[in-house]
Design an enzyme around this catalytic site. Sequence first.
Site, PDB file in Angstrom:
ATOM      1  N   LYS A 186       3.227  -5.166   8.981  1.00  0.00           N
ATOM      2  CA  LYS A 186       3.278  -4.001   8.088  1.00  0.00           C
ATOM      3  C   LYS A 186       4.611  -3.283   8.284  1.00  0.00           C
ATOM      4  O   LYS A 186       4.952  -2.885   9.397  1.00  0.00           O
ATOM      5  CB  LYS A 186       2.130  -3.051   8.393  1.00  0.00           C
ATOM      6  CG  LYS A 186       2.162  -1.817   7.512  1.00  0.00           C
ATOM      7  CD  LYS A 186       1.038  -0.865   7.804  1.00  0.00           C
ATOM      8  CE  LYS A 186      -0.198  -1.261   7.063  1.00  0.00           C
ATOM      9  NZ  LYS A 186      -1.194  -0.186   7.015  1.00  0.00           N
ATOM     10  N   MET A 218       1.602   3.106   2.421  1.00  0.00           N
ATOM     11  CA  MET A 218       2.497   3.294   3.556  1.00  0.00           C
ATOM     12  C   MET A 218       3.637   2.280   3.582  1.00  0.00           C
ATOM     13  O   MET A 218       4.644   2.489   4.257  1.00  0.00           O
ATOM     14  CB  MET A 218       1.695   3.199   4.841  1.00  0.00           C
ATOM     15  CG  MET A 218       2.435   3.750   6.024  1.00  0.00           C
ATOM     16  SD  MET A 218       1.521   3.578   7.534  1.00  0.00           S
ATOM     17  CE  MET A 218       0.356   4.871   7.377  1.00  0.00           C
ATOM     18  N   ASP A 265      -9.648   5.772   7.343  1.00  0.00           N
ATOM     19  CA  ASP A 265      -9.353   5.158   6.035  1.00  0.00           C
ATOM     20  C   ASP A 265     -10.173   3.883   5.866  1.00  0.00           C
ATOM     21  O   ASP A 265      -9.672   2.874   5.379  1.00  0.00           O
ATOM     22  CB  ASP A 265      -7.851   4.866   5.950  1.00  0.00           C
ATOM     23  CG  ASP A 265      -7.401   4.543   4.536  1.00  0.00           C
ATOM     24  OD1 ASP A 265      -8.095   4.936   3.572  1.00  0.00           O
ATOM     25  OD2 ASP A 265      -6.359   3.881   4.384  1.00  0.00           O
ATOM     26  N   GLY A 278       0.837  -1.195   0.000  1.00  0.00           N
ATOM     27  CA  GLY A 278       0.000   0.000   0.000  1.00  0.00           C
ATOM     28  C   GLY A 278       0.864   1.234   0.000  1.00  0.00           C
ATOM     29  O   GLY A 278       2.083   1.165  -0.151  1.00  0.00           O
TER      30      GLY A 278
HETATM   31  N1  LIG Z   1      -4.302  -8.808   9.776  1.00  0.00           N
HETATM   32  C1  LIG Z   1      -4.288  -9.157   8.488  1.00  0.00           C
HETATM   33  N2  LIG Z   1      -4.634 -10.400   8.110  1.00  0.00           N
HETATM   34  C2  LIG Z   1      -4.606 -10.769   6.812  1.00  0.00           C
HETATM   35  N3  LIG Z   1      -4.264  -9.973   5.797  1.00  0.00           N
HETATM   36  C3  LIG Z   1      -3.915  -8.708   6.111  1.00  0.00           C
HETATM   37  C4  LIG Z   1      -3.909  -8.235   7.454  1.00  0.00           C
HETATM   38  N4  LIG Z   1      -3.511  -6.947   7.463  1.00  0.00           N
HETATM   39  C5  LIG Z   1      -3.288  -6.633   6.164  1.00  0.00           C
HETATM   40  N5  LIG Z   1      -3.534  -7.676   5.349  1.00  0.00           N
HETATM   41  C6  LIG Z   1      -3.407  -7.717   3.881  1.00  0.00           C
HETATM   42  O1  LIG Z   1      -2.530  -6.694   3.449  1.00  0.00           O
HETATM   43  C7  LIG Z   1      -3.236  -5.733   2.680  1.00  0.00           C
HETATM   44  C8  LIG Z   1      -2.753  -4.332   3.015  1.00  0.00           C
HETATM   45  O2  LIG Z   1      -2.854  -4.137   4.418  1.00  0.00           O
HETATM   46  P1  LIG Z   1      -3.214  -2.775   5.118  1.00  0.00           P
HETATM   47  O3  LIG Z   1      -2.995  -2.945   6.575  1.00  0.00           O
HETATM   48  O4  LIG Z   1      -4.566  -2.358   4.698  1.00  0.00           O
HETATM   49  O5  LIG Z   1      -2.092  -1.800   4.551  1.00  0.00           O
HETATM   50  P2  LIG Z   1      -2.084  -0.627   3.501  1.00  0.00           P
HETATM   51  O6  LIG Z   1      -3.478  -0.176   3.282  1.00  0.00           O
HETATM   52  O7  LIG Z   1      -1.218   0.423   4.126  1.00  0.00           O
HETATM   53  O8  LIG Z   1      -1.468  -1.229   2.302  1.00  0.00           O
HETATM   54  C9  LIG Z   1      -4.711  -5.946   3.014  1.00  0.00           C
HETATM   55  O9  LIG Z   1      -5.581  -5.557   1.981  1.00  0.00           O
HETATM   56  C10 LIG Z   1      -4.748  -7.445   3.254  1.00  0.00           C
HETATM   57  O10 LIG Z   1      -4.835  -8.132   2.033  1.00  0.00           O
HETATM   58 MG   LIG Z   2      -5.207  -0.769   3.946  1.00  0.00          MG
END
Ligand SMILES: Nc1ncnc2c1ncn2[C@@H]1O[C@H](COP(=O)(O)OP(=O)(O)O)[C@@H](O)[C@H]1O
Ligand SMILES: [Mg+2]
Length: 392
Positions: A47, A30, A141, A28
């Site tokens: 992350k 970030m 968000d 993403g």
């Molecule tokens: N706790 C979690 N369990 C499973 N998949 C996750 C989880 N957190 C994030 N993801 C996967 O990673 C992707 C991006 O995560 P996210 O936390 O939304 O970060 P960002 O929006 O900053 O890219 C999500 O759409 C999902 O597919």
């Molecule tokens: Mg996200």
Amino acid sequence: MAVRFSPLDQSDPAEIAGYQLRARLGSGGMGNVYLSFTRGGRPVALKVVRKEFADDPEFRRRFRMEVAAAQRVQGIYTAPVVDADPDAPVPWLATAYIAGPSLSHAVVEHGPLPEPSVYRLLAGVAEGLGAVHAAGLVHRDLKPANVLLAADGPRVIDFGIARAADATSLTGTGAVLGTPAFMTPEQVAGRPVSPATDVFALAHLVVYAATGHAVFGDGHYATLVYRIAQEEPDLSGCPDGLREFAGRCLAKDPAQRPDLGEIVLFAKDGLTGQADDAAGQRVLAAGPGGRHPRGLRHPSGATARTPIAPGHRGGRIERRHRARHGRGRRPANRRAAGCPARAAAPPGTAAAQGHRAGRPCRAPGGGRRRRLPWLQRQGRRQLAAAAGRGRH
Ligand SMILES: Nc1ncnc2c1ncn2[C@@H]1O[C@H](COP(=O)(O)OP(=O)(O)O)[C@@H](O)[C@H]1O
Ligand SMILES: [Mg+2]
């Protein structure tokens, strides 16, 4: 849609703070999100913040605050933050891994959700946001990519952290954090956010789940910003029972929007009201964690076996009902709610019969709506394979 676990490549670290990274879950604005495992073998989503952010002292200050707040969030419908280090050379955050597709994945791949699933989604995400707000955070968000569909209900992810990125000059135009399609009038105008900001986004999210389209459409950044600030949302295709309430939640003025308590009651009514008003009241009286009247489950999905999924065939209640009354009939609330394809099918046609015989629904476009367990089995297999590659 790409496979959910992408293999690591040269640019990915092999390990962060002792967590061996096994696969990439997402990328993403970030940073990247990786699959890893705790020492005990529990999967986590890690992350890892991008270098540009890591180098920004204001980002770090905000990230530290937001991570501390996120760790206080205690909810059934939120992914718990299990570990973090905002002071590491590359700041990172680990949440419990949630097995299930994101709402955006489910809708893009399989079409809009059936109406009962939409109400279950609404109730669950509203409760999840309640936990976020109780910790003093605003999600900021909330969008289909930030809601994961687990077998026992939705999980809100990524809460509060967007604020840290907002603090940096890198996101001044919003370009880094992606499309503004799910932003709110106060966000596009640069006004302060509040819990009502998440209410707007929640209504947008459920209308998207029910119709398959964003209420301000697609387009360039400036076009979307203008529509969000000035135009009425496009609620075409929204189920009748949801349209007016969603419209209230999508009011431009945050003060005019219902609060989360009202939303949960509305969602519960949507699930139980058509079938049995009195029983619905007993569900409300039981409250979260209370005993549920015979024949009904807590509609927010906490104990529901029926997955939130396009084309699901129902859970324990429906199986029991079929055992008593045969496969040709479904419980009244399910029959009344129905999916768009069933509602559109003329009585007596094969499509209408197919639904009554309990066969999987067909999406409005004619595509077969796959059941969530299929996606989840695929996820479990991938997870097992990743775990087999070793743990730390
Ligand atoms: N706790 C979690 N369990 C499973 N998949 C996750 C989880 N957190 C994030 N993801 C996967 O990673 C992707 C991006 O995560 P996210 O936390 O939304 O970060 P960002 O929006 O900053 O890219 C999500 O759409 C999902 O597919
Ligand atoms: Mg996200």
